[in-house]
Design an enzyme around this catalytic site. Sequence first.
Site, PDB file in Angstrom:
ATOM      1  N   TYR A  40      67.152  58.459  84.994  1.00  0.00           N
ATOM      2  CA  TYR A  40      66.056  59.044  85.794  1.00  0.00           C
ATOM      3  C   TYR A  40      66.173  58.633  87.258  1.00  0.00           C
ATOM      4  CZ  TYR A  40      63.768  60.484  81.479  1.00  0.00           C
ATOM      5  OH  TYR A  40      63.490  61.078  80.284  1.00  0.00           O
ATOM      6  N   ARG A  54      42.154  62.186  78.329  1.00  0.00           N
ATOM      7  CA  ARG A  54      43.096  62.241  79.450  1.00  0.00           C
ATOM      8  C   ARG A  54      42.703  63.262  80.525  1.00  0.00           C
ATOM      9  NH1 ARG A  54      48.386  62.111  79.858  1.00  0.00           N
ATOM     10  NH2 ARG A  54      47.803  62.870  81.892  1.00  0.00           N
TER      11      ARG A  54
END
Length: 358
Positions: free
Chosen positions: A160, A49
């Site tokens: 959210y 990553r």
Amino acid sequence: MSDTAAQLQPHPVRNSVFLRACRNESVPHTPVWFMRQAGRSLPEYRRVREGIPMLESCMKPELVKEITLQPVRRHKVDAAILFSDIVVPLKAIGLDVDIKPGIGPVIANPIRTKEDLRQLRTLEPDDVPYISQAVTMLVEELGATPLIGFAGAPFTVASYLIEGGPSRTYERTKAMMFGEPELWSHLLERLADITATFLRIQIEAGASAIQVFDSWAGTLAPRDYRQSVMPASQTIFRSVAQYDVPRIHFGVGSGELLGPMGEAGADVVGVDWRVPLDEAARRVPPHTALQGNLDPALLFAPTHVLHQEADGVLNAAHAAGDRGHIFNLGHGVPPTVDPDVLTRLVAHVHETSTRSAT
Ligand code: 1CP
């Protein structure tokens, strides 16, 4: 072998221990997987990553494949879960959403009015080609190990969108739910449609189970959940019912909601660590399998304590009677955990449950 004979062979994925448990069938040992099993606890994850933002990495099929496979290789878990995030479909339809390190999803233009709803168009398969590509590659690579697809439930995703990011109190979310019921139900209906499409794309590409994460629904009273949230979640479960893949429904702090979360259409209900599985069994509809529910904090306790508590989970599942059990944590793997602890836990659950089954 003739075509007919090939069809008569038990399909290795369909007959996997994980899917058998989801269907309440007998198993040689209790299947195990961990929510957030891919991620920062693994050094190989941090390596691949490096320098790639979270949402960007979810859009690279080769990388998604690699990250999804990492915990399967390392821990020998009984299922893989697609590496993605609950906000991926929102990004795919053009919302300005980012996942900020150490924070989580952040929405640039939160949805708070009727006009804001225009940001939420329907999701089309062409919006997420990387999802079907990653799932197709993974199914090929995983062989007999099932792949779980997932999505966020309307309430959790709405929280959210309305708050603009992670919240502890869900004040604006609840203000809309209680104060503007019409706007709220339009928002949840749109999210249910997007979620259902996102799940169908994963199933059609080969995912053999799905999990709907309503992580934050536990903040709601059962009456409000039933009235203002359950109908949208029900729409999702109904819209994937025809595929014959097990549907898992999970929330944190959802002890009081286990009944309605099962009634929403789940085949398996995920339980957090607050309610013992034998008690959870009394709360969910009959024939619902259970998933869970070791307290993730125990991963930091001495091994003998951790394994003793894992045995407690297995015993509670046994006491829950004649229904499937999938061993999992009560929530996600903490990023700071020593991954060897997880590998040993998988082996311990496999071994102990094999012994107690004979
Ligand atoms: O850079 C990073 O590593 C960021 C951390 C991270 C990871 C690894 C985020 C940001 N998302 C993910 C992947 C992810 N998200 C998976 C991977 C598959 C696996 O389990 O191995 C899954 C299932 C999710 C789903 C998800 N995202 C949920 C539901 C599950 C849960 O934990 O309750 C939620 C609530 C999110 C939002 C989100 N994304 C990321 C974070 C840190 C959060 C939570 C923020 C908050 O506390 O509100």
